[in-house]
Scaffold this motif. Structure first.
Motif, short mmCIF file in Angstrom:
data_model
loop_
_atom_site.label_atom_id
_atom_site.label_comp_id
_atom_site.label_asym_id
_atom_site.label_seq_id
_atom_site.Cartn_x
_atom_site.Cartn_y
_atom_site.Cartn_z
N LEU A 77 0.82 -1.20 0.00
CA LEU A 77 0.00 0.00 0.00
C LEU A 77 0.86 1.26 0.00
CD1 LEU A 77 -2.65 -1.12 2.66
CD2 LEU A 77 -2.88 -1.18 0.16
N CYS A 78 0.50 2.21 -0.85
CA CYS A 78 1.15 3.52 -0.83
C CYS A 78 0.76 4.24 0.47
CB CYS A 78 0.69 4.35 -2.03
SG CYS A 78 1.06 3.60 -3.64
N PRO A 79 1.58 5.20 0.93
CA PRO A 79 2.69 5.86 0.25
C PRO A 79 4.08 5.35 0.65
CG PRO A 79 2.06 7.17 2.13
CD PRO A 79 1.16 5.96 2.13
N GLY A 80 4.17 4.24 1.38
CA GLY A 80 5.49 3.71 1.73
C GLY A 80 6.28 3.26 0.52
N VAL A 81 5.56 2.96 -0.56
CA VAL A 81 6.13 2.74 -1.89
C VAL A 81 5.29 3.56 -2.86
CG1 VAL A 81 7.11 0.43 -1.57
CG2 VAL A 81 4.67 0.68 -2.04
N ASN A 82 5.86 3.86 -4.02
CA ASN A 82 5.05 4.61 -4.98
C ASN A 82 4.20 3.65 -5.82
OD1 ASN A 82 6.50 3.69 -7.27
ND2 ASN A 82 7.85 5.48 -7.28
N LEU A 83 3.27 4.22 -6.56
CA LEU A 83 2.33 3.43 -7.34
C LEU A 83 3.03 2.47 -8.31
CD1 LEU A 83 -0.38 2.66 -8.63
CD2 LEU A 83 -0.32 4.84 -9.88
N LEU A 84 4.05 2.95 -9.00
CA LEU A 84 4.71 2.14 -10.02
C LEU A 84 5.51 0.99 -9.40
CD1 LEU A 84 5.50 1.69 -13.00
CD2 LEU A 84 7.44 3.25 -12.61
N GLU A 85 6.30 1.29 -8.38
CA GLU A 85 7.20 0.30 -7.80
C GLU A 85 6.52 -0.58 -6.76
OE1 GLU A 85 10.29 2.77 -6.32
OE2 GLU A 85 11.05 3.30 -8.32
N GLY A 86 5.35 -0.15 -6.25
CA GLY A 86 4.63 -0.90 -5.25
C GLY A 86 3.46 -1.66 -5.84
N PRO A 87 2.23 -1.12 -5.74
CA PRO A 87 1.06 -1.87 -6.20
C PRO A 87 1.14 -2.38 -7.63
CG PRO A 87 0.38 0.10 -5.01
CD PRO A 87 1.86 0.19 -5.16
N MET A 88 1.56 -1.52 -8.55
CA MET A 88 1.58 -1.92 -9.96
C MET A 88 2.58 -3.05 -10.20
SD MET A 88 1.50 0.67 -13.22
CE MET A 88 -0.20 1.18 -12.90
N GLN A 89 3.77 -2.93 -9.59
CA GLN A 89 4.78 -3.97 -9.77
C GLN A 89 4.35 -5.28 -9.11
OE1 GLN A 89 7.61 -3.65 -11.75
NE2 GLN A 89 7.45 -5.88 -11.52
N ASP A 90 3.71 -5.19 -7.95
CA ASP A 90 3.27 -6.40 -7.26
C ASP A 90 2.28 -7.19 -8.11
OD1 ASP A 90 4.87 -5.65 -5.15
OD2 ASP A 90 3.23 -4.91 -3.90
N ILE A 91 1.31 -6.50 -8.68
CA ILE A 91 0.30 -7.19 -9.49
C ILE A 91 0.92 -7.75 -10.77
CG2 ILE A 91 -1.88 -6.93 -10.73
CD1 ILE A 91 -2.08 -6.93 -7.63
N ARG A 92 1.86 -7.02 -11.34
CA ARG A 92 2.57 -7.56 -12.51
C ARG A 92 3.39 -8.79 -12.13
NH1 ARG A 92 4.30 -1.65 -15.11
NH2 ARG A 92 2.40 -1.41 -16.38
N ASP A 93 3.96 -8.78 -10.93
CA ASP A 93 4.72 -9.95 -10.48
C ASP A 93 3.79 -11.14 -10.21
OD1 ASP A 93 7.14 -8.68 -10.73
OD2 ASP A 93 7.29 -8.13 -8.61
N LEU A 94 2.55 -10.86 -9.79
CA LEU A 94 1.59 -11.95 -9.63
C LEU A 94 1.31 -12.61 -10.97
CD1 LEU A 94 -0.53 -13.55 -7.91
CD2 LEU A 94 -2.18 -11.82 -8.66
N LEU A 95 1.13 -11.79 -12.02
CA LEU A 95 0.89 -12.36 -13.35
C LEU A 95 2.07 -13.22 -13.78
CD1 LEU A 95 -1.03 -12.46 -15.81
CD2 LEU A 95 0.16 -10.43 -16.69
N SER A 96 3.29 -12.75 -13.53
CA SER A 96 4.47 -13.55 -13.85
C SER A 96 4.51 -14.83 -13.02
CB SER A 96 5.74 -12.73 -13.61
OG SER A 96 5.82 -11.64 -14.49
N TRP A 97 4.12 -14.74 -11.77
CA TRP A 97 4.05 -15.89 -10.86
C TRP A 97 3.13 -16.97 -11.44
CZ3 TRP A 97 0.02 -17.92 -7.80
CH2 TRP A 97 0.38 -18.72 -6.71
N VAL A 98 2.02 -16.54 -12.00
CA VAL A 98 1.08 -17.47 -12.64
C VAL A 98 1.73 -18.11 -13.86
CG1 VAL A 98 -1.10 -17.66 -13.90
CG2 VAL A 98 -0.99 -16.30 -11.79
N HIS A 99 2.30 -17.28 -14.73
CA HIS A 99 2.86 -17.80 -15.98
C HIS A 99 4.13 -18.62 -15.77
CE1 HIS A 99 0.09 -16.25 -18.91
NE2 HIS A 99 0.17 -15.02 -18.41
N ASP A 100 4.81 -18.39 -14.67
CA ASP A 100 6.03 -19.15 -14.38
C ASP A 100 5.76 -20.52 -13.75
OD1 ASP A 100 7.53 -17.12 -15.41
OD2 ASP A 100 8.10 -16.24 -13.49
N GLY A 101 4.49 -20.87 -13.60
CA GLY A 101 4.14 -22.21 -13.13
C GLY A 101 3.90 -22.35 -11.64
#
Length: 331
Positions: A77-101
């Motif tokens: 949750l922001c503001p301890g991290v910014n939108l790009l490096e926090g929430p947005m990156q986390d959700i993108r990493d979840l998608l990669s987590w799915v595709h990586d098996g």
């Protein structure tokens, strides 16, 4: 495993923040593994509030009845991290987590389920809609289809710096900067808070924010003063703000995934004009898209709508759109 008791799985750990996703599975009578489309459902909360249990369970159930595996993630949750490096990156990493098996590794222990990695879609409400749209660009393999329910977009519009007196009226007087700034002391960066803009709390009882908590007070102060964007993405606070990295509207292209939008016509938090601009960009780029405007509905209506109501059937058009792209799971 049930709607009230999903399986919770760790998908990322960074700087002490343990980031989890809830996993909901459709019913099956199959004894052998079958492939199921996967749908990611992202909670709202202005990027500063909420957690994975603060989503519409009727929407989750609708997805399960279509034969979809549903992932409901947390994110930092922001503001301890910014939108790009926090929430947005986390959700993108979840998608990669799915595709990586990694999802399939979890599913192996749950019976006859496999993830159909060619049919991974995403939806979200409010800030979750923005994060859902963030899976449409700058990811190795974009989501197959996206549904944004009143997502925050078009950050260069002056509406984003406009104070909201109806929110300010809810704030107690004399909230000091030193009290609000305590939010920056939260280490590791939290992935959940006890209230969301949707109105739910951890106990499921609907009530307002607790302004004795710095996070609740900080978030609603930013919303009231029209400073959300500078709070969650300080890089935008310059005289010439740059939103290209985080604004879905500025990242629409001909290769953007099929996208549907659902938005309430009476929304006073994220005005419907912002979603209309996103729709125009999608249409101009030739992206398969559509939009349902829901009469008389305010922001966060998904949390309060009743199954079978006019609003329920109207917002369901977005899920029908997803189904038209990713299909149903084994029935």
């Amino acid at each position: 495993m049930s709607l009230d008791n999903p399986l919770t799985v760790l998908y990322k750990e960074v700087d002490g923040s343990k980031i989890t996703t809830d996993l909901y599975l459709p019913s099956t009578t199959s004894a052998s593994p079958q492939k199921y489309p996967v749908v990611i459902d992202i909670h709202g909360g202005a990027f500063m509030l909420g957690h994975s249990r603060m989503v519409s369970l009727p929407q989750v159930n609708d997805c399960l009845e279509r034969g979809w595996i549903v992932l409901v993630p947390n994110h930092r949750l922001c503001p301890g991290v910014n939108l790009l490096e926090g929430p947005m990156q986390d959700i993108r990493d979840l998608l990669s987590w799915v595709h990586d098996g990694h999802l399939d590794a979890v599913l192996k222990e749950q019976g006859a389920y496999c993830a159909d990695l060619e049919n991974v879609a995403v939806f979200g409400t409010s800030s979750g809609g923005t994060l859902a749209l963030g899976l449409g660009w700058n990811v190795p393999k974009p989501a197959k289809a996206i549904l944004s329910l009143y997502g925050a977009v078009h950050f260069t519009d002056p509406l984003w710096t406009k104070p909201l007196p109806h929110v300010a009226a809810k704030l107690p007087p004399n909230l000091s900067k030193s009290f609000l700034d305590k939010i920056y002391d939260q280490k590791p960066v939290p992935t959940d808070s006890s209230v969301s803009l949707e109105g739910q709390t951890e106990s499921g009882v609907s009530k307002g924010p607790d302004f004795s908590k710095p996070r609740d007070a900080f978030a609603f102060t930013q919303i009231a003063s029209g400073t959300v964007l500078s709070a969650i993405y300080p890089e935008s606070a310059s005289s010439d703000p740059e939103f290209k990295k985080v604004d879905p509207v500025q990242n629409v292209s001909a290769s953007f995934p099929p996208t549907y939008i659902v938005h309430g016509q009476a929304d006073t938090m994220v005005p419907i004009e912002l979603s209309r601009e996103l729709l125009k960009r999608l249409q101009d780029s030739g992206v398969q898209c559509g939009m349902t405007e829901v009469p008389n509905e305010e922001h966060t209506f998904a949390a309060m709508m009743k199954v079978g109501s006019e609003t329920w059937w109207l917002q369901r058009q977005g899920f029908d759109f997803l189904e038209g792209i990713i299909g149903k799971g084994p029935q």
